[in-house]
Design a protein around this motif. Structure first.
Motif, PDB file in Angstrom:
ATOM      1  N   THR A  83      66.378  35.185  50.546  1.00  0.00           N
ATOM      2  CA  THR A  83      67.504  34.836  49.671  1.00  0.00           C
ATOM      3  C   THR A  83      67.050  34.711  48.210  1.00  0.00           C
ATOM      4  N   ALA A  84      65.789  34.309  47.986  1.00  0.00           N
ATOM      5  CA  ALA A  84      65.290  34.182  46.604  1.00  0.00           C
ATOM      6  C   ALA A  84      65.275  35.527  45.892  1.00  0.00           C
ATOM      7  N   PHE A  85      65.135  36.597  46.667  1.00  0.00           N
ATOM      8  CA  PHE A  85      64.988  37.937  46.102  1.00  0.00           C
ATOM      9  C   PHE A  85      66.221  38.356  45.284  1.00  0.00           C
ATOM     10  N   PHE A  86      67.419  37.913  45.715  1.00  0.00           N
ATOM     11  CA  PHE A  86      68.647  38.503  45.167  1.00  0.00           C
ATOM     12  C   PHE A  86      69.072  37.955  43.812  1.00  0.00           C
ATOM     13  N   GLY A  87      68.727  36.669  43.561  1.00  0.00           N
ATOM     14  CA  GLY A  87      69.281  35.986  42.396  1.00  0.00           C
ATOM     15  C   GLY A  87      69.086  36.743  41.102  1.00  0.00           C
ATOM     16  N   GLU A  88      67.869  37.287  40.913  1.00  0.00           N
ATOM     17  CA  GLU A  88      67.575  37.915  39.619  1.00  0.00           C
ATOM     18  C   GLU A  88      68.324  39.232  39.440  1.00  0.00           C
ATOM     19  N   TYR A  89      68.994  39.722  40.491  1.00  0.00           N
ATOM     20  CA  TYR A  89      69.740  40.983  40.373  1.00  0.00           C
ATOM     21  C   TYR A  89      71.256  40.757  40.377  1.00  0.00           C
ATOM     22  N   GLY A  90      71.682  39.525  40.089  1.00  0.00           N
ATOM     23  CA  GLY A  90      73.120  39.272  39.940  1.00  0.00           C
ATOM     24  C   GLY A  90      73.870  39.171  41.245  1.00  0.00           C
ATOM     25  N   LEU A  91      73.147  38.925  42.343  1.00  0.00           N
ATOM     26  CA  LEU A  91      73.784  38.793  43.654  1.00  0.00           C
ATOM     27  C   LEU A  91      73.154  37.576  44.358  1.00  0.00           C
ATOM     28  N   ALA A  92      73.319  36.421  43.726  1.00  0.00           N
ATOM     29  CA  ALA A  92      72.623  35.224  44.229  1.00  0.00           C
ATOM     30  C   ALA A  92      73.156  34.814  45.602  1.00  0.00           C
ATOM     31  N   TYR A  93      72.275  34.201  46.374  1.00  0.00           N
ATOM     32  CA  TYR A  93      72.632  33.643  47.682  1.00  0.00           C
ATOM     33  C   TYR A  93      72.326  32.152  47.676  1.00  0.00           C
ATOM     34  N   SER A  94      73.064  31.398  48.489  1.00  0.00           N
ATOM     35  CA  SER A  94      72.681  30.006  48.703  1.00  0.00           C
ATOM     36  C   SER A  94      71.372  30.008  49.489  1.00  0.00           C
ATOM     37  N   ARG A  95      70.532  29.003  49.252  1.00  0.00           N
ATOM     38  CA  ARG A  95      69.256  28.930  49.976  1.00  0.00           C
ATOM     39  C   ARG A  95      69.482  28.192  51.301  1.00  0.00           C
ATOM     40  N   PRO A  96      68.584  28.382  52.271  1.00  0.00           N
ATOM     41  CA  PRO A  96      68.799  27.733  53.575  1.00  0.00           C
ATOM     42  C   PRO A  96      68.806  26.213  53.467  1.00  0.00           C
ATOM     43  N   GLY A  97      69.851  25.582  53.988  1.00  0.00           N
ATOM     44  CA  GLY A  97      69.966  24.132  53.918  1.00  0.00           C
ATOM     45  C   GLY A  97      69.640  23.486  55.256  1.00  0.00           C
ATOM     46  N   ALA A  98      69.878  22.176  55.345  1.00  0.00           N
ATOM     47  CA  ALA A  98      69.583  21.448  56.582  1.00  0.00           C
ATOM     48  C   ALA A  98      70.627  21.747  57.652  1.00  0.00           C
ATOM     49  N   ASN A  99      71.836  22.103  57.216  1.00  0.00           N
ATOM     50  CA  ASN A  99      72.928  22.340  58.166  1.00  0.00           C
ATOM     51  C   ASN A  99      73.567  23.699  57.925  1.00  0.00           C
ATOM     52  N   ASN A 100      74.289  24.162  58.951  1.00  0.00           N
ATOM     53  CA  ASN A 100      75.093  25.364  58.782  1.00  0.00           C
ATOM     54  C   ASN A 100      76.245  25.100  57.817  1.00  0.00           C
ATOM     55  N   ILE A 101      76.753  26.169  57.220  1.00  0.00           N
ATOM     56  CA  ILE A 101      77.930  26.110  56.360  1.00  0.00           C
ATOM     57  C   ILE A 101      79.114  26.601  57.197  1.00  0.00           C
ATOM     58  N   THR A 102      80.250  25.896  57.112  1.00  0.00           N
ATOM     59  CA  THR A 102      81.452  26.366  57.803  1.00  0.00           C
ATOM     60  C   THR A 102      82.169  27.338  56.871  1.00  0.00           C
ATOM     61  N   ALA A 103      82.158  28.619  57.241  1.00  0.00           N
ATOM     62  CA  ALA A 103      82.644  29.674  56.341  1.00  0.00           C
ATOM     63  C   ALA A 103      83.875  30.366  56.918  1.00  0.00           C
ATOM     64  N   LEU A 104      84.643  31.015  56.037  1.00  0.00           N
ATOM     65  CA  LEU A 104      85.884  31.681  56.443  1.00  0.00           C
ATOM     66  C   LEU A 104      85.603  33.116  56.880  1.00  0.00           C
ATOM     67  N   THR A 105      86.251  33.555  57.951  1.00  0.00           N
ATOM     68  CA  THR A 105      86.145  34.954  58.375  1.00  0.00           C
ATOM     69  C   THR A 105      87.308  35.750  57.756  1.00  0.00           C
ATOM     70  N   PRO A 106      87.267  37.086  57.866  1.00  0.00           N
ATOM     71  CA  PRO A 106      88.332  37.901  57.264  1.00  0.00           C
ATOM     72  C   PRO A 106      89.733  37.553  57.778  1.00  0.00           C
TER      73      PRO A 106
END
Ligand SMILES: Cc1cc2nc3c(=O)[nH]c(=O)nc-3n(C[C@H](O)[C@H](O)[C@H](O)COP(=O)(O)OP(=O)(O)OC[C@H]3O[C@@H](n4cnc5c(N)ncnc54)[C@H](O)[C@@H]3O)c2cc1C
Length: 442
Positions: A112-135
């Protein structure tokens, strides 16, 4: 370690000269596992060539799942790190069970660290899962999300008033469907349908919309429409269309122009977030020194005492890649790494033994929706402790051959919501083993 060298010695065939590349590591496959392996190899200064046919990457939502469900349970997993301990007890052969937690964490962190410098940042791995929306407006557990999508889970958790915007002529994403599915859990959710700037008739497509939003004038027109749609809400959810190459910049600009908080929701495949990843890898990795040969298929792989040779062709003619080590990351049936034949499942490139049910009648259960899943989805390549595929005699097929990704046996990534997790973590381990092998050979 050295970079790739290209020599073009004269060939017997006078019509098309064979091009030869020498490298330390050749990665076969351009899915998440293949690209993650390239990133890990480059960071370790291993000279790398990557060859990959078109595959499943453009289908992905952009979410990077580690472990969202245990195979035999319905409940969503909140803490994937603790769930890995359960997995190790219940499924010791699962690829994730064979990798220390610290390595899985480090793999996600480095990827995930790789993407930030190319304008496509990602959240870094946290202690818990993220509850995210599907299509379609259901919820899923994932570990890391693109920065363009991060405000959605935050707004849901805080129950902020929010408007989901969809577009006239855009198929496969419906604000009404998202609201209908989420209404019980997010009462302050509404929807508005607007016209996309300069595309106000006929069918429109996410990829075209995303590229149009790279243009400042299109953003200004969309911002005006979004302000009108927002009403009293301060948060807007959109299908994933916020630019192809600099989505963080496109989102920041739209937020500046509207004074609203904006987030993306993945769309049905092929999806812009998957295409973004593919295009970023294809642009950036060659600048990092990777010899990348995209859209091509390796047709043969042979091993000799001094190294391995990959054979393929592109529109300029035949290519031979001579390498010290190989990572096979060719995926499953969709990408062609595994093939289902009437009598058995086969590995397509080398004919490696595939761990699979004893006969075809055992591939599927009677009911497609059976909660226990289907045995065919756990078929794949068996490995030793160093992630080397096993031959029929249960010894490594070749000391130079390593494997990563969902081609591996003993996992059902769809049911356990662990597609990217298996790809990233096994690529991390396979590259570590390659590095160890190269140092031992030096
Ligand atoms: C519809 C869909 C949605 C998804 N959503 C998510 C999600 O929300 N979260 C998540 O974590 N994961 C998701 N995934 C999974 C994820 O995209 C990857 O499929 C997964 O991580 C496995 O990656 P892989 O690299 O092992 O295999 P693949 O992605 O299948 O890649 C294998 C690659 O090998 C190439 N290949 C095969 N044979 C050869 C050959 N002979 N020569 C050269 N190249 C070859 C293929 O063309 C392909 O590029 C989704 C997948 C799909 C299909």
């Amino acid at each position: 370690m050295t970079t790739c060298q290209m020599n073009t010695p004269p060939e017997m065939d006078m019509k098309e000269e064979t091009r030869h590349f020498n490298t330390q590591l050749a990665i076969i496959g351009s899915g998440i596992a293949g690209f993650a392996a390239s990133i890990f190899a480059v960071n370790r200064k291993i000279a790398t060539a990557q060859i990959g046919n078109t595959g499943a990457l453009a289908y992905t939502t952009g979410y990077l799942d580690l472990l969202g469900k245990q195979d035999d349970e319905q409940a969503a997993i909140a803490d994937p790190w603790r769930a890995l301990e359960e997995l190790r007890k219940n499924q010791p052969n699962h690829p994730l069970s064979r990798i220390p937690t610290a390595d899985i964490h480090n793999g996600f962190d480095e990827f995930t660290a790789f993407f930030g410098e190319y304008g496509l940042a990602y959240s870094r791995p946290g202690a818990n899962n993220i509850t995210a929306l599907t299509p379609v407006g259901t919820l899923k557990q994932t570990l890391c999300v693109p920065a363009t999508m991060a405000a959605g889970p935050r707004a849901f958790a805080a129950q902020k008033p929010c408007i989901i915007v969809d577009f006239i002529g855009l198929k496969g994403f419906s604000g009404r469907q998202v609201v209908a599915n989420l209404h019980d859990r997010w009462p302050d959710l509404g929807t508005e349908r607007i016209a996309f700037p300069d595309m106000d008739h006929g069918e429109i497509y996410p990829e075209v919309m995303a590229r149009a939003l790279e243009v400042p004038a299109t953003r200004e027109k969309l911002a005006a429409a979004l302000k009108g749609a927002a009403g009293q809400a301060k948060v807007i959810g959109l299908p994933a269309i916020l630019g192809m190459h600099r989505p963080d910049h496109v989102r920041a600009e739209l937020e500046r122009l509207t004074s609203l908080e904006i987030f993306e929701i993945p769309t049905m495949p092929p999806s812009v977030p998957g295409i973004r990843l593919r295009e970023l890898f294809e642009q950036v990795l060659p600048h990092k020194g990777v010899t990348l040969i995209p859209q091509q298929k390796v047709t043969a792989l042979t091993f000799a005492a001094e190294g391995a040779t990959l054979s393929l062709s592109d529109s300029y003619g035949p290519i031979r890649i001579h390498t010290q080590a190989v990572i096979l990351a060719t995926g499953r049936f969709l990408s062609g790494g595994l093939e289902a034949h009437p009598d058995e499942i086969r590995e397509q490139l080398l004919g490696l033994p595939v761990t699979q049910p004893a006969d075809r009648t055992l591939w599927y259960r009677d009911r497609y929706t059976d909660r226990r899943g289907h045995a065919i989805h756990r078929a794949g390549i068996a490995i030793d402790h160093a992630f080397r595929p096993l031959a029929r005699d249960r010894r490594p097929y070749n000391e130079r051959l390593f494997t990563a990704g969902i081609i591996l046996a003993h996992q059902d990534w769809i049911r356990s919501r662990s597609g990217a997790g298996i790809a990233i973590a096994t690529a991390y381990r396979a590259v570590a083993e390659v590095e160890r092998f190269l140092i031992a050979q030096a």
